[in-house]
Design a protein around this motif. Structure first.
Motif, PDB file in Angstrom:
ATOM      1  N   ARG A  13       0.854  -1.184   0.000  1.00 53.02           N
ATOM      2  CA  ARG A  13       0.000   0.000   0.000  1.00 53.02           C
ATOM      3  C   ARG A  13       0.891   1.236   0.000  1.00 53.02           C
ATOM      4  O   ARG A  13       2.086   1.173   0.261  1.00 53.02           O
ATOM      5  N   HIS A  14       0.249   2.362  -0.294  1.00 55.71           N
ATOM      6  CA  HIS A  14       0.977   3.626  -0.249  1.00 55.71           C
ATOM      7  C   HIS A  14       1.348   3.956   1.201  1.00 55.71           C
ATOM      8  O   HIS A  14       0.596   3.685   2.127  1.00 55.71           O
ATOM      9  N   THR A  15       2.521   4.538   1.377  1.00 57.28           N
ATOM     10  CA  THR A  15       2.901   5.075   2.671  1.00 57.28           C
ATOM     11  C   THR A  15       3.043   6.580   2.540  1.00 57.28           C
ATOM     12  O   THR A  15       3.361   7.093   1.454  1.00 57.28           O
ATOM     13  N   VAL A  16       2.816   7.289   3.621  1.00 55.74           N
ATOM     14  CA  VAL A  16       2.908   8.749   3.583  1.00 55.74           C
ATOM     15  C   VAL A  16       4.319   9.179   3.204  1.00 55.74           C
ATOM     16  O   VAL A  16       4.515  10.075   2.363  1.00 55.74           O
ATOM     17  N   SER A  17       5.324   8.526   3.782  1.00 55.32           N
ATOM     18  CA  SER A  17       6.703   8.898   3.476  1.00 55.32           C
ATOM     19  C   SER A  17       7.022   8.653   2.007  1.00 55.32           C
ATOM     20  O   SER A  17       7.698   9.465   1.363  1.00 55.32           O
ATOM     21  N   GLY A  18       6.532   7.544   1.465  1.00 54.54           N
ATOM     22  CA  GLY A  18       6.787   7.245   0.061  1.00 54.54           C
ATOM     23  C   GLY A  18       6.114   8.229  -0.871  1.00 54.54           C
ATOM     24  O   GLY A  18       6.708   8.668  -1.871  1.00 54.54           O
ATOM     25  N   GLN A  19       4.866   8.590  -0.572  1.00 52.96           N
ATOM     26  CA  GLN A  19       4.145   9.542  -1.412  1.00 52.96           C
ATOM     27  C   GLN A  19       4.802  10.920  -1.382  1.00 52.96           C
ATOM     28  O   GLN A  19       4.926  11.588  -2.416  1.00 52.96           O
ATOM     29  N   ILE A  20       5.224  11.351  -0.186  1.00 51.74           N
ATOM     30  CA  ILE A  20       5.894  12.652  -0.074  1.00 51.74           C
ATOM     31  C   ILE A  20       7.213  12.632  -0.833  1.00 51.74           C
ATOM     32  O   ILE A  20       7.552  13.581  -1.560  1.00 51.74           O
ATOM     33  N   SER A  21       7.966  11.544  -0.690  1.00 52.95           N
ATOM     34  CA  SER A  21       9.250  11.429  -1.372  1.00 52.95           C
ATOM     35  C   SER A  21       9.079  11.510  -2.879  1.00 52.95           C
ATOM     36  O   SER A  21       9.783  12.270  -3.566  1.00 52.95           O
ATOM     37  N   THR A  22       8.124  10.757  -3.430  1.00 54.46           N
ATOM     38  CA  THR A  22       7.909  10.764  -4.877  1.00 54.46           C
ATOM     39  C   THR A  22       7.453  12.140  -5.358  1.00 54.46           C
ATOM     40  O   THR A  22       7.928  12.635  -6.393  1.00 54.46           O
ATOM     41  N   ALA A  23       6.541  12.753  -4.623  1.00 55.25           N
ATOM     42  CA  ALA A  23       6.047  14.072  -5.019  1.00 55.25           C
ATOM     43  C   ALA A  23       7.182  15.094  -5.047  1.00 55.25           C
ATOM     44  O   ALA A  23       7.295  15.902  -5.989  1.00 55.25           O
ATOM     45  N   LEU A  24       8.042  15.073  -4.032  1.00 54.70           N
ATOM     46  CA  LEU A  24       9.146  16.032  -3.986  1.00 54.70           C
ATOM     47  C   LEU A  24      10.167  15.777  -5.087  1.00 54.70           C
ATOM     48  O   LEU A  24      10.724  16.728  -5.657  1.00 54.70           O
ATOM     49  N   ILE A  25      10.419  14.518  -5.400  1.00 59.55           N
ATOM     50  CA  ILE A  25      11.352  14.207  -6.488  1.00 59.55           C
ATOM     51  C   ILE A  25      10.822  14.762  -7.805  1.00 59.55           C
ATOM     52  O   ILE A  25      11.552  15.388  -8.584  1.00 59.55           O
ATOM     53  N   ILE A  26       9.533  14.537  -8.063  1.00 58.92           N
ATOM     54  CA  ILE A  26       8.939  15.035  -9.306  1.00 58.92           C
ATOM     55  C   ILE A  26       8.996  16.557  -9.364  1.00 58.92           C
ATOM     56  O   ILE A  26       9.364  17.150 -10.388  1.00 58.92           O
ATOM     57  N   ILE A  27       8.657  17.211  -8.252  1.00 54.58           N
ATOM     58  CA  ILE A  27       8.648  18.678  -8.224  1.00 54.58           C
ATOM     59  C   ILE A  27      10.055  19.240  -8.424  1.00 54.58           C
ATOM     60  O   ILE A  27      10.272  20.154  -9.232  1.00 54.58           O
ATOM     61  N   LEU A  28      11.027  18.694  -7.702  1.00 54.57           N
ATOM     62  CA  LEU A  28      12.387  19.235  -7.763  1.00 54.57           C
ATOM     63  C   LEU A  28      13.052  18.939  -9.102  1.00 54.57           C
ATOM     64  O   LEU A  28      13.674  19.827  -9.701  1.00 54.57           O
ATOM     65  N   VAL A  29      12.927  17.714  -9.572  1.00 57.56           N
ATOM     66  CA  VAL A  29      13.535  17.373 -10.864  1.00 57.56           C
ATOM     67  C   VAL A  29      12.852  18.150 -11.985  1.00 57.56           C
ATOM     68  O   VAL A  29      13.519  18.691 -12.882  1.00 57.56           O
ATOM     69  N   GLY A  30      11.524  18.241 -11.928  1.00 57.60           N
ATOM     70  CA  GLY A  30      10.819  19.035 -12.929  1.00 57.60           C
ATOM     71  C   GLY A  30      11.208  20.498 -12.875  1.00 57.60           C
ATOM     72  O   GLY A  30      11.347  21.157 -13.915  1.00 57.60           O
ATOM     73  N   GLY A  31      11.411  21.023 -11.667  1.00 55.84           N
ATOM     74  CA  GLY A  31      11.836  22.411 -11.529  1.00 55.84           C
ATOM     75  C   GLY A  31      13.210  22.662 -12.110  1.00 55.84           C
ATOM     76  O   GLY A  31      13.441  23.678 -12.787  1.00 55.84           O
ATOM     77  N   ILE A  32      14.135  21.732 -11.874  1.00 51.83           N
ATOM     78  CA  ILE A  32      15.479  21.868 -12.444  1.00 51.83           C
ATOM     79  C   ILE A  32      15.410  21.887 -13.970  1.00 51.83           C
ATOM     80  O   ILE A  32      16.051  22.713 -14.626  1.00 51.83           O
ATOM     81  N   CYS A  33      14.621  20.982 -14.517  1.00 53.65           N
ATOM     82  CA  CYS A  33      14.486  20.914 -15.979  1.00 53.65           C
ATOM     83  C   CYS A  33      13.908  22.208 -16.535  1.00 53.65           C
ATOM     84  O   CYS A  33      14.387  22.739 -17.551  1.00 53.65           O
ATOM     85  N   LEU A  34      12.870  22.716 -15.884  1.00 53.91           N
ATOM     86  CA  LEU A  34      12.223  23.926 -16.375  1.00 53.91           C
ATOM     87  C   LEU A  34      13.155  25.126 -16.288  1.00 53.91           C
ATOM     88  O   LEU A  34      13.239  25.932 -17.230  1.00 53.91           O
ATOM     89  N   PHE A  35      13.881  25.267 -15.174  1.00 57.70           N
ATOM     90  CA  PHE A  35      14.812  26.391 -15.012  1.00 57.70           C
ATOM     91  C   PHE A  35      15.918  26.322 -16.074  1.00 57.70           C
ATOM     92  O   PHE A  35      16.268  27.345 -16.684  1.00 57.70           O
ATOM     93  N   ARG A  36      16.467  25.117 -16.273  1.00 52.97           N
ATOM     94  CA  ARG A  36      17.548  24.984 -17.258  1.00 52.97           C
ATOM     95  C   ARG A  36      17.034  25.270 -18.670  1.00 52.97           C
ATOM     96  O   ARG A  36      17.737  25.881 -19.481  1.00 52.97           O
ATOM     97  N   PHE A  37      15.819  24.826 -18.966  1.00 55.49           N
ATOM     98  CA  PHE A  37      15.250  25.055 -20.298  1.00 55.49           C
ATOM     99  C   PHE A  37      15.040  26.547 -20.556  1.00 55.49           C
ATOM    100  O   PHE A  37      15.235  27.036 -21.672  1.00 55.49           O
TER     101      PHE A  37
END
Length: 227
Positions: A163-187
Protein backbone atom coordinates in the motif's frame (compact mmCIF):
# COMPACT_ATOMS: atom_id res chain seq x y z
CA UNK A 1 -4.28 -12.54 -13.84
CA UNK A 2 -5.39 -12.97 -17.43
CA UNK A 3 -6.27 -10.89 -20.44
CA UNK A 4 -8.98 -8.38 -19.61
CA UNK A 5 -10.91 -5.60 -21.33
CA UNK A 6 -9.27 -2.69 -19.51
CA UNK A 7 -5.82 -4.11 -20.14
CA UNK A 8 -6.38 -4.76 -23.85
CA UNK A 9 -8.07 -1.41 -24.56
CA UNK A 10 -5.59 0.73 -22.63
CA UNK A 11 -2.54 -1.20 -23.83
CA UNK A 12 -3.59 -0.80 -27.46
CA UNK A 13 -4.18 2.93 -26.95
CA UNK A 14 -0.87 3.46 -25.13
CA UNK A 15 1.07 1.48 -27.73
CA UNK A 16 -0.44 3.42 -30.62
CA UNK A 17 0.30 6.72 -28.90
CA UNK A 18 3.86 5.62 -28.20
CA UNK A 19 4.48 4.49 -31.76
CA UNK A 20 2.93 7.72 -33.07
CA UNK A 21 5.33 9.68 -30.84
CA UNK A 22 8.29 7.73 -32.23
CA UNK A 23 7.15 8.38 -35.81
CA UNK A 24 6.51 12.08 -35.19
CA UNK A 25 9.68 12.93 -33.27
CA UNK A 26 12.19 10.54 -34.91
CA UNK A 27 14.26 10.11 -31.72
CA UNK A 28 17.56 8.27 -31.46
CA UNK A 29 17.22 4.47 -31.43
CA UNK A 30 13.59 4.46 -32.63
CA UNK A 31 13.39 0.66 -32.89
CA UNK A 32 14.42 0.23 -29.25
CA UNK A 33 11.80 2.74 -28.15
CA UNK A 34 9.14 1.10 -30.32
CA UNK A 35 10.10 -2.27 -28.82
CA UNK A 36 9.67 -0.79 -25.34
CA UNK A 37 6.11 0.29 -26.14
CA UNK A 38 5.23 -3.07 -27.70
CA UNK A 39 6.68 -5.00 -24.74
CA UNK A 40 4.79 -2.85 -22.23
CA UNK A 41 1.57 -3.32 -24.19
CA UNK A 42 2.02 -7.09 -24.01
CA UNK A 43 2.51 -6.90 -20.24
CA UNK A 44 -0.21 -4.32 -19.71
CA UNK A 45 -2.84 -6.49 -21.40
CA UNK A 46 -2.80 -8.67 -18.30
CA UNK A 47 -3.08 -5.80 -15.79
CA UNK A 48 -6.67 -5.46 -14.54
CA UNK A 49 -8.58 -2.25 -13.84
CA UNK A 50 -8.53 1.21 -15.33
CA UNK A 51 -6.91 2.63 -12.17
CA UNK A 52 -3.95 0.27 -12.58
CA UNK A 53 -3.79 1.14 -16.26
CA UNK A 54 -3.57 4.84 -15.36
CA UNK A 55 -0.63 4.00 -13.10
CA UNK A 56 1.01 1.86 -15.78
CA UNK A 57 0.98 4.83 -18.16
CA UNK A 58 4.02 6.15 -16.27
CA UNK A 59 6.05 3.16 -17.49
CA UNK A 60 5.29 4.19 -21.08
CA UNK A 61 6.24 7.79 -20.26
CA UNK A 62 9.70 6.58 -19.22
CA UNK A 63 10.70 6.34 -22.91
CA UNK A 64 10.08 9.99 -23.87
CA UNK A 65 11.34 11.05 -20.44
CA UNK A 66 14.70 9.35 -20.99
CA UNK A 67 14.92 10.66 -24.54
CA UNK A 68 14.30 14.28 -23.51
CA UNK A 69 16.50 14.02 -20.40
CA UNK A 70 19.54 13.20 -22.52
CA UNK A 71 19.27 16.44 -24.52
CA UNK A 72 19.61 19.71 -22.53
CA UNK A 73 17.68 21.61 -25.21
CA UNK A 74 14.59 19.45 -24.64
CA UNK A 75 14.28 19.78 -20.87
CA UNK A 76 11.12 21.83 -21.29
CA UNK A 77 9.50 18.83 -22.97
CA UNK A 78 10.76 16.66 -20.12
CA UNK A 79 9.02 18.96 -17.64
CA UNK A 80 5.81 18.47 -19.63
CA UNK A 81 6.24 14.68 -19.46
CA UNK A 82 6.69 14.87 -15.69
CA UNK A 83 3.58 17.04 -15.41
CA UNK A 84 1.59 14.42 -17.33
CA UNK A 85 3.03 11.72 -15.08
CA UNK A 86 1.94 13.67 -12.02
CA UNK A 87 -1.55 13.91 -13.50
CA UNK A 88 -1.74 10.12 -13.93
CA UNK A 89 -0.80 9.77 -10.26
CA UNK A 90 -3.86 11.83 -9.35
CA UNK A 91 -6.11 10.08 -11.85
CA UNK A 92 -5.29 6.53 -10.75
CA UNK A 93 -6.18 7.26 -7.15
CA UNK A 94 -9.42 8.98 -8.14
CA UNK A 95 -10.46 6.07 -10.37
CA UNK A 96 -9.59 3.54 -7.68
CA UNK A 97 -11.66 5.34 -5.06
CA UNK A 98 -14.73 6.00 -7.20
CA UNK A 99 -14.85 3.23 -9.81
CA UNK A 100 -12.39 0.44 -9.04
CA UNK A 101 -11.71 -1.07 -5.67
CA UNK A 102 -8.22 -0.27 -4.31
CA UNK A 103 -6.16 -3.46 -4.40
CA UNK A 104 -2.93 -4.91 -3.10
CA UNK A 105 -1.74 -5.28 -6.68
CA UNK A 106 -2.34 -1.59 -7.35
CA UNK A 107 -0.45 -0.65 -4.19
CA UNK A 108 2.54 -2.62 -5.40
CA UNK A 109 2.35 -1.43 -9.01
CA UNK A 110 2.43 2.28 -8.21
CA UNK A 111 5.96 2.50 -6.72
CA UNK A 112 7.32 0.17 -9.42
CA UNK A 113 6.17 2.40 -12.30
CA UNK A 114 7.28 5.50 -10.37
CA UNK A 115 10.71 3.92 -10.08
CA UNK A 116 10.85 3.10 -13.80
CA UNK A 117 9.89 6.67 -14.78
CA UNK A 118 11.98 8.60 -12.30
CA UNK A 119 14.93 6.23 -12.66
CA UNK A 120 14.89 6.86 -16.42
CA UNK A 121 14.72 10.62 -15.84
CA UNK A 122 17.56 10.62 -13.31
CA UNK A 123 19.84 8.47 -15.45
CA UNK A 124 19.12 10.54 -18.55
CA UNK A 125 19.79 13.82 -16.78
CA UNK A 126 23.02 12.50 -15.29
CA UNK A 127 24.26 11.22 -18.66
CA UNK A 128 23.26 14.52 -20.26
CA UNK A 129 25.28 16.48 -17.69
CA UNK A 130 22.26 18.27 -16.19
CA UNK A 131 22.09 16.36 -12.92
CA UNK A 132 24.67 15.17 -10.36
CA UNK A 133 25.45 11.50 -10.97
CA UNK A 134 25.40 10.66 -7.26
CA UNK A 135 21.93 12.15 -6.86
CA UNK A 136 20.70 10.08 -9.80
CA UNK A 137 22.03 7.05 -7.93
CA UNK A 138 20.03 8.06 -4.85
CA UNK A 139 16.84 8.30 -6.89
CA UNK A 140 17.42 4.91 -8.52
CA UNK A 141 18.16 3.33 -5.13
CA UNK A 142 15.03 4.98 -3.68
CA UNK A 143 12.91 2.63 -5.79
CA UNK A 144 15.22 -0.28 -6.52
CA UNK A 145 16.10 -1.14 -2.91
CA UNK A 146 12.51 -1.39 -1.59
CA UNK A 147 11.56 -3.52 -4.62
CA UNK A 148 14.50 -5.84 -3.97
CA UNK A 149 13.66 -6.15 -0.26
CA UNK A 150 10.03 -6.84 -1.14
CA UNK A 151 11.05 -9.63 -3.51
CA UNK A 152 13.25 -11.15 -0.82
CA UNK A 153 10.41 -11.10 1.72
CA UNK A 154 8.03 -12.61 -0.81
CA UNK A 155 10.58 -15.36 -1.53
CA UNK A 156 10.60 -16.02 2.23
CA UNK A 157 6.82 -16.51 1.99
CA UNK A 158 6.16 -13.46 4.10
CA UNK A 159 2.78 -11.87 3.64
CA UNK A 160 3.20 -8.22 2.70
CA UNK A 161 0.60 -5.50 2.75
CA UNK A 162 1.35 -3.49 -0.38
CA UNK A 163 0.00 0.00 0.00
CA UNK A 164 0.98 3.63 -0.25
CA UNK A 165 2.90 5.08 2.67
CA UNK A 166 2.91 8.75 3.58
CA UNK A 167 6.70 8.90 3.48
CA UNK A 168 6.79 7.25 0.06
CA UNK A 169 4.15 9.54 -1.41
CA UNK A 170 5.89 12.65 -0.07
CA UNK A 171 9.25 11.43 -1.37
CA UNK A 172 7.91 10.76 -4.88
CA UNK A 173 6.05 14.07 -5.02
CA UNK A 174 9.15 16.03 -3.99
CA UNK A 175 11.35 14.21 -6.49
CA UNK A 176 8.94 15.03 -9.31
CA UNK A 177 8.65 18.68 -8.22
CA UNK A 178 12.39 19.24 -7.76
CA UNK A 179 13.54 17.37 -10.86
CA UNK A 180 10.82 19.04 -12.93
CA UNK A 181 11.84 22.41 -11.53
CA UNK A 182 15.48 21.87 -12.44
CA UNK A 183 14.49 20.91 -15.98
CA UNK A 184 12.22 23.93 -16.37
CA UNK A 185 14.81 26.39 -15.01
CA UNK A 186 17.55 24.98 -17.26
CA UNK A 187 15.25 25.05 -20.30
CA UNK A 188 14.41 28.72 -19.64
CA UNK A 189 18.15 29.47 -19.24
CA UNK A 190 17.58 30.51 -15.64
CA UNK A 191 19.91 29.79 -12.74
CA UNK A 192 18.83 26.43 -11.29
CA UNK A 193 21.57 26.38 -8.65
CA UNK A 194 19.26 26.87 -5.68
CA UNK A 195 16.87 24.20 -6.94
CA UNK A 196 19.76 21.75 -7.42
CA UNK A 197 21.01 22.46 -3.90
CA UNK A 198 17.50 21.94 -2.57
CA UNK A 199 17.28 18.63 -4.44
CA UNK A 200 20.66 17.55 -3.07
CA UNK A 201 19.35 18.11 0.46
CA UNK A 202 15.68 17.16 0.26
CA UNK A 203 15.84 14.04 -1.92
CA UNK A 204 18.41 12.15 0.24
CA UNK A 205 16.53 13.10 3.43
CA UNK A 206 13.14 11.97 2.15
CA UNK A 207 14.73 8.83 0.69
CA UNK A 208 16.27 8.00 4.07
CA UNK A 209 12.92 8.61 5.78
CA UNK A 210 11.24 6.28 3.29
CA UNK A 211 13.84 3.57 3.92
CA UNK A 212 13.39 3.87 7.69
CA UNK A 213 9.61 3.64 7.36
CA UNK A 214 9.73 0.69 4.97
CA UNK A 215 12.37 -1.00 7.13
CA UNK A 216 10.05 -0.74 10.11
CA UNK A 217 7.19 -2.21 8.08
CA UNK A 218 9.43 -5.04 6.85
CA UNK A 219 10.62 -5.74 10.40
CA UNK A 220 7.05 -6.03 11.56
CA UNK A 221 6.38 -8.57 8.85
CA UNK A 222 9.28 -10.84 9.82
CA UNK A 223 9.28 -10.33 13.59
CA UNK A 224 7.69 -13.23 15.49
CA UNK A 225 4.23 -12.51 16.83
CA UNK A 226 3.93 -12.35 20.63
CA UNK A 227 2.34 -15.39 22.20
Amino acid sequence: MGLNRAGIVCSAAYMLLGLAWVAATNPAHPFLLAGWFVALAAIGSFIPGFANQASFARAYLAAPALTYALVPGRLGLLAVVLAVAGLTDVVDGTIARHFDRPSTFGGGLDPVVDGVLLGAVAIGLALGGTFPIWLAGVIVARYLLPAAVGLVLISMHRRLELRHTVSGQISTALIIILVGGICLFRFLSQDAGNVVVGAEIVIPITTAATFVHLGWVAWRSIAPSPA
